[in-house]
Design an enzyme around this catalytic site. Structure first.
Site: not given
Ligand code: ADP
Ligand code: MG
Length: 548
Positions: A203, A219, A221, A226, A383, A437, A441-442, A524
């Site tokens: 995803r 990102e 996945n 999920s 990442k 970051k 994950e998660g 979401r």
């Molecule tokens: P994870 O693997 O924990 O899901 P993500 O990179 O998807 O990590 O980050 C988690 C959440 O943080 C995302 O679903 C989004 O809502 C927010 N987020 C992540 N990166 C950004 C960004 N560059 N700008 C704004 N919000 C972000």
């Molecule tokens: Mg994410």
């Protein structure tokens, strides 16, 4: 992801909490502690306006209700959804709750202790948006078009063991979890083992940056992506609600794109099983010991019904005690041959509380079973690799088509390693423009706002190599829109931002690409006021899109 079966995450993962939407206690990014996955805040914690539906007078049928302020003329989307009459909202909420209960749009209820272990016990409707969120059709098409290109890219990256090891070499020194994954990867490289059949159920998550109008990737996945199951149901729910109320609301159910993620994921798993070519073998879903998001996973059981592929569910600890690797590479669990291993666990340090879980992961990796994902696919989705791929001339190493490369690059946000002193300085000066970051994950692991500044200053002061655990990313600011979010039977009126996830499946056997498709989507939506990844209470829900 997703958040633990206890939660709804943005994540790659199985969480029920959308990462950034959730308040998280700060824990060390590197500890292997039993961190609770983020949960939705309790009602008490939710600082949002609440519409109580308890007093709903169901006898009032829609036709009797007056269409009051804010209802657009049919055919034109409503700009201010908060202008919709409360009576209408209550009626729609009621119908949405009935529909969700009747159609399996449910998760385990955290108030019931057994809900993560036993199906059919302690169920509650999944957190949902009442109405689909507007999304431009052009950006939707762009996201769909990117899916097969990312599939191919990840496959090629996964084959370049040296690239994966080199890119993650500094991270390995400071991040115990990534280090363990890399150790397994090294062992597989040493064995010179080739994964002939490769299956990816991915995803790719995006936000639409309001100022630049660019669709930017959050990102990619590759493990435990999920909500394919529940996401499809939210689409069905929204279409149903618009069939009933759309005319009055000025919304057309046909503007919600169809969502076949569940069926396509099941099809990909079944096709992989066929490629393995052992009619007696099973497909195994690797699960956490407690999983409140189990119904999302059980929706993939169409695998059994439609394709007659038997599935078993096992935890990593069970696989360790029941698993056996035969000399020819066949993997047996409880005496049964396993054709496909589908991971809905194994993406977080907490999934490996002892050596038993790591042993199980290695054993599966050494076997001939098709892993979804393989250790290489897992690492390709980190990442750090996302940030490396965004560097100049790196995509060119993996893809030939200049057109494809340009398409991918267009959706890359700014991504940097902390070795870049200029960017680090800028992030200390303007931390609100960045997200920091770790390799996790998660959900609930990222660092935002002033915490970015503090963490960067601390890392500089300590002068350690811990900086290698993180990447810096440009913060994306999507448009804020009025919305209704339903959780625990209560409708919250708030302003929200959204993240679009596009599922994709890739299946290959040697030189033959059997499947390379976009497979539905997941929107979401979370309250815009939540302090992402920070301290404030948050709230995220499953949603679908309304094309504009
Ligand atoms: P994870 O693997 O924990 O899901 P993500 O990179 O998807 O990590 O980050 C988690 C959440 O943080 C995302 O679903 C989004 O809502 C927010 N987020 C992540 N990166 C950004 C960004 N560059 N700008 C704004 N919000 C972000
Ligand atoms: Mg994410």
């Amino acid at each position: 992801m997703g958040v633990g079966h206890s939660s709804l995450s943005s994540c790659s993962v199985d969480s029920l909490c959308i990462t950034a939407f959730i308040a998280q206690p700060k824990t060390s990014s590197f500890s292997n502690s039993n961190r609770q996955k983020p949960l939705f805040p309790t009602k008490k914690q939710s600082p949002f306006a609440v519409l109580k539906i308890g007093t709903l007078n169901c006898a009032r049928v829609a036709g009797e209700m007056e269409i009051e302020k804010g209802i657009a003329a049919a055919g034109k989307p409503i700009v201010d959804r908060h202008g919709i009459d409360d009576g209408w909202i209550q009626k729609i909420v009621y119908d949405a709750l009935v529909w969700s209960s009747l159609h399996g749009l449910v998760v385990g209820d955290r108030n019931d202790q057994r809900s993560g272990k036993l199906p059919g016990v302690g169920m509650v409707h999944a957190p949902i948006a009442l109405l689909p969120t507007s999304f431009p059709e052009s950006h939707w098409k762009q996201a769909c078009e990117l899916a097969p290109i990312f599939n191919e890219l990840i496959d090629r990256v996964s084959l370049d063991g040296k690239f994966l090891q080199d890119s993650l070499a500094r991270t390995k020194k400071v991040d115990a979890f990534t280090s363990r994954l890399l150790d397994i990867h090294s062992k597989i490289l040493e064995m010179n083992k080739k994964e002939e059949i490769r299956l990816g159920l991915h995803r790719s998550d995006y936000m639409l940056d309001e100022k630049t109008k660019l669709l930017l990737q959050i990102e990619f996945n590759t493990i435990s992506s999920s909500f394919a199951g529940l996401g499809c149901l939210v689409t069905d729910l929204h279409r149903t609600l618009l069939n009933d109320y759309g005319e009055a609301l000025g919304l057309d159910s046909k503007r919600i794109p169809g969502n076949t993620a569940t069926g396509q994921f099941a099809e990909a798993l079944a096709k992989a099983w066929t490629e393995y070519n052992n009619p007696r073998a099973v497909a195994m879903i690797v699960v956490q010991t407690e999983e409140r998001n189990m119904y999302d996973q059980h929706w993939l059981c169409t695998l059994g019904i439609t394709y007659n592929v038997r599935t078993i569910r096992k935890t990593l600890a069970e696989i360790d005690s029941e698993g056996q690797l035969l000399p020819d590479g066949t993997f047996l669990v409880g005496g049964q041959a396993v054709a496909v291993v589908y991971f809905r666990a194994g993406y977080a340090p907490t999934d490996y509380p002892s050596e038993a879980e790591w042993r199980a992961r290695l054993l599966m990796e050494q076997s001939s079973a098709i892993k979804c994902p393989s250790i290489s696919y897992h690492l390709a989705g980190t990442k750090k690799i996302q940030q490396e791929l965004a560097k100049p001339n790196v995509l060119e190493r993996f893809l030939e088509s200049k057109e494809d490369i340009a398409k991918l690059r267009k959706c890359f946000a700014g991504l940097w390693s902390l070795v870049d002193a200029d960017i680090t300085k800028k992030a200390i000066e303007k931390p609100e423009l960045f997200v920091m970051k770790p390799q996790r994950e998660g959900g609930g692991n990222n660092i935002y706002g002033d915490d970015v500044k503090e963490t960067l200053l601390r890392l500089q002061k300590e002068g350690s190599e811990e900086d290698a655990a993180y990447i810096l990313m440009q913060r994306i600011f999507p448009a804020v829109s009025p919305t209704f979010l339903i959780r625990d039977g209560i409708c919250h009126k708030d302003h929200a931002i959204s993240e679009l996830g596009v599922y994709s499946a890739y299946l290959r056997n040697k030189e033959s690409v059997i499947m390379n498709d976009q497979c539905g989507y997941l929107m979401r939506t979370k309250v815009s006021s939540s302090n992402e990844g920070g301290v404030a209470a948050g709230f995220a829900v499953l949603d679908s899109i309304y094309l504009t």
